[in-house]
Scaffold this motif. Structure first.
Motif, PDB file in Angstrom:
ATOM      1  N   MET A  90      54.191  51.838   7.655  1.00 32.81           N
ATOM      2  CA  MET A  90      53.051  51.706   6.855  1.00 32.81           C
ATOM      3  C   MET A  90      53.361  51.313   5.295  1.00 32.81           C
ATOM      4  O   MET A  90      54.600  51.692   4.811  1.00 32.81           O
ATOM      5  N   SER A  91      52.610  50.716   4.668  1.00 27.15           N
ATOM      6  CA  SER A  91      52.638  50.602   3.314  1.00 27.15           C
ATOM      7  C   SER A  91      52.633  51.640   2.439  1.00 27.15           C
ATOM      8  O   SER A  91      52.035  52.687   2.911  1.00 27.15           O
ATOM      9  N   VAL A  92      52.969  51.654   1.213  1.00 31.00           N
ATOM     10  CA  VAL A  92      52.768  52.575   0.378  1.00 31.00           C
ATOM     11  C   VAL A  92      51.353  53.273   0.307  1.00 31.00           C
ATOM     12  O   VAL A  92      50.850  54.302   0.428  1.00 31.00           O
ATOM     13  N   ARG A  93      50.352  52.273   0.213  1.00 31.52           N
ATOM     14  CA  ARG A  93      49.082  52.427  -0.080  1.00 31.52           C
ATOM     15  C   ARG A  93      48.377  53.204   1.191  1.00 31.52           C
ATOM     16  O   ARG A  93      47.870  54.142   1.269  1.00 31.52           O
ATOM     17  N   ARG A  94      48.983  52.971   2.521  1.00 32.60           N
ATOM     18  CA  ARG A  94      48.681  53.565   3.863  1.00 32.60           C
ATOM     19  C   ARG A  94      49.132  54.731   3.847  1.00 32.60           C
ATOM     20  O   ARG A  94      48.762  55.910   4.458  1.00 32.60           O
ATOM     21  N   ASN A  95      50.390  55.045   3.422  1.00 32.41           N
ATOM     22  CA  ASN A  95      50.880  56.385   3.502  1.00 32.41           C
ATOM     23  C   ASN A  95      50.250  57.123   2.491  1.00 32.41           C
ATOM     24  O   ASN A  95      50.210  58.506   3.258  1.00 32.41           O
ATOM     25  N   MET A  96      49.937  56.806   1.573  1.00 30.63           N
ATOM     26  CA  MET A  96      49.416  57.718   0.626  1.00 30.63           C
ATOM     27  C   MET A  96      47.875  58.046   1.015  1.00 30.63           C
ATOM     28  O   MET A  96      47.331  59.112   0.812  1.00 30.63           O
ATOM     29  N   GLY A  97      47.312  56.986   1.851  1.00 31.98           N
ATOM     30  CA  GLY A  97      45.801  57.358   2.092  1.00 31.98           C
ATOM     31  C   GLY A  97      45.640  57.823   3.696  1.00 31.98           C
ATOM     32  O   GLY A  97      44.689  58.285   4.053  1.00 31.98           O
ATOM     33  N   PHE A  98      46.698  58.005   4.268  1.00 30.96           N
ATOM     34  CA  PHE A  98      46.641  58.385   5.939  1.00 30.96           C
ATOM     35  C   PHE A  98      45.953  59.900   6.051  1.00 30.96           C
ATOM     36  O   PHE A  98      45.107  59.858   6.980  1.00 30.96           O
ATOM     37  N   ALA A  99      46.431  60.613   5.143  1.00 29.46           N
ATOM     38  CA  ALA A  99      45.874  62.052   5.481  1.00 29.46           C
ATOM     39  C   ALA A  99      44.258  62.130   5.186  1.00 29.46           C
ATOM     40  O   ALA A  99      43.313  62.643   5.711  1.00 29.46           O
ATOM     41  N   LEU A 100      43.954  61.415   4.046  1.00 29.97           N
ATOM     42  CA  LEU A 100      42.384  61.198   3.697  1.00 29.97           C
ATOM     43  C   LEU A 100      41.704  60.412   4.820  1.00 29.97           C
ATOM     44  O   LEU A 100      40.491  60.909   5.134  1.00 29.97           O
ATOM     45  N   LYS A 101      42.435  59.571   5.406  1.00 31.63           N
ATOM     46  CA  LYS A 101      41.849  58.873   6.668  1.00 31.63           C
ATOM     47  C   LYS A 101      41.531  59.907   7.729  1.00 31.63           C
ATOM     48  O   LYS A 101      40.351  59.831   8.506  1.00 31.63           O
ATOM     49  N   MET A 102      42.302  60.469   7.912  1.00 30.59           N
ATOM     50  CA  MET A 102      42.431  61.564   9.041  1.00 30.59           C
ATOM     51  C   MET A 102      41.154  62.553   8.729  1.00 30.59           C
ATOM     52  O   MET A 102      40.516  63.174   9.649  1.00 30.59           O
ATOM     53  N   GLN A 103      40.780  62.854   7.222  1.00 32.62           N
ATOM     54  CA  GLN A 103      39.880  63.734   7.097  1.00 32.62           C
ATOM     55  C   GLN A 103      38.488  63.251   6.953  1.00 32.62           C
ATOM     56  O   GLN A 103      37.426  63.816   6.884  1.00 32.62           O
ATOM     57  N   GLY A 104      38.461  61.824   7.449  1.00 35.47           N
ATOM     58  CA  GLY A 104      37.224  61.086   7.337  1.00 35.47           C
ATOM     59  C   GLY A 104      36.595  60.490   6.338  1.00 35.47           C
ATOM     60  O   GLY A 104      35.286  60.283   6.315  1.00 35.47           O
TER      61      GLY A 104
END
Length: 361
Positions: A90-104
């Motif tokens: 994953m890119s840095v952007r996706r690494n940082m945002g992954f948990a937020l994506k899982m939160q919906g």
């Protein structure tokens, strides 16, 4: 921000006790540092707060909520590990945002939060890179950013700087301190590095063998260690220890070491200490200095070796049959073999019980 309260926390792995009766409160917005040698139980305690380990006994409260039996994702925490633990594909952007994506959260919300934290950490230019394209310091910033975007109530860090070189560690210490001063998140930080502990901590918890040895402000832990273990673990070079008997000279207190009397101006007995009582004297290297002349109130010694470090000069000195370390300025520079007169700062001295090592003054 949450208050974290640990009550009677114990942990055993089979017959091996790792933690015994840990009682701690982390105040809202406080930066509490768990400091101790490897194997003292500090990372286990952090994992229990995180929910990665279950305690054998005791309870954990975040504010008024008992979280002892809750899963990590139900505790509103974020954790930064020693190993960074970034997703390599994953890119840095996706690494940082992954948990937020899982939160919906929506794509727009995620992008805004990631952008804000990236700006705070000065990693905007790295957002489209993969972890393999980053330096160790950059990866650590991303790991911290991934935790920050979640805006947790409790921030947990497990030796996050130990894989960095000395300069990067120093730089990241500054950055982490700034981040905490801006956000004031309740933070629990594990380290065996006392420089990190002294730099970050609102309070330091010194641990050994699964128990809390002392919990206080950094300056108190350094100047008034609760016992001989804390005194020897905190400080570099370590505190000097001399075992002898309390004595009283015409001009003040002293320590008797066999046939030698070491004057200790400024020290006097308290808490029932008596002349003739056996004690262990503890003095930091900066509290042993060269005297102007060998006269009343000084101690004779001779220089064994010197260790220049740049801003300081550490001098090993034979004093009353034992070696001690003195911190001096490079301009003083006594030579090996040279006889010197020493002044001991009794006001800064610590006295410890010979039997159990507990502080006496």
């Amino acid at each position: 921000m949450q208050r974290v309260h640990l009550q009677g926390i114990a942990k055993s792995f089979g017959a091996t006790k790792v933690l015994e009766q840990i009682d701690l409160t982390i105040e809202p917005g406080e930066f509490l540092v768990l400091l101790g040698p490897s194997g003292c139980g500090k990372s286990t305690l952090l994992n229990i707060v995180a929910g990665l380990e279950q305690p054998t006994g005791g309870r954990i409260h975040f504010g008024d909520r008992d979280v002892t039996d809750l899963e990590p994702d139900q505790r509103d925490i974020a954790m930064v590990f020693q190993s960074y633990a970034l997703y390599p594909t994953m890119s840095v952007r996706r690494n940082m945002g992954f948990a937020l994506k899982m939160q919906g959260l929506s794509t727009a919300e995620i992008a805004a939060k990631v952008a804000d934290v990236a700006k705070l950490l000065q990693i905007e230019h790295l957002l489209d890179r993969k972890p393999a394209q980053l330096s160790g310091g950059q990866q650590q910033r991303v790991a911290i950013g991934r935790a920050l975007v979640r805006e947790p109530q409790v921030f947990l860090l497990d030796e996050p700087l130990s894989n960095l070189d000395a300069k990067l560690r120093a730089d990241m210490r500054v950055e982490l301190k700034r981040l905490h001063e801006r956000g004031r998140r309740t933070t629990l930080y594990v380290t065996h590095d006392q420089v990190e502990a002294m730099t970050f901590a609102s309070r330091i918890v010194v641990m050994d063998k699964g128990r809390v040895q002392q919990c206080d402000r950094p300056e108190v832990v350094y100047a008034k260690p609760a016992n001989r273990f804390v005194a020897g673990f905190v400080g570099a070079p370590t505190m000097n220890f001399l075992e002898g008997e309390l004595a009283l000279l015409s001009d003040g207190p002293a320590l008797r070491l066999k046939e030698n009397l070491l004057p200790l101006p400024g020290l006097w007995a308290s808490r029932g200490l008596q002349v003739g009582q056996k004690v262990v004297l503890g003095l930091r290297p900066e509290h042993i200095g060269l005297a102007a002349a060998d006269d009343v109130g000084t101690c004779p010694g001779h220089v064994v070796m010197t260790e220049p470090t740049g801003p300081d000069l550490y001098v090993r000195i034979r004093l009353a049959g034992q070696e001690v370390t003195s911190r001096m300025s490079p301009g003083q520079a006594p030579s090996p073999g040279q006889k010197v007169a020493l002044e001991l700062d009794g006001k800064a001295a610590s006295l410890f019980d010979v039997a159990d090592g507990q502080r006496l003054n």
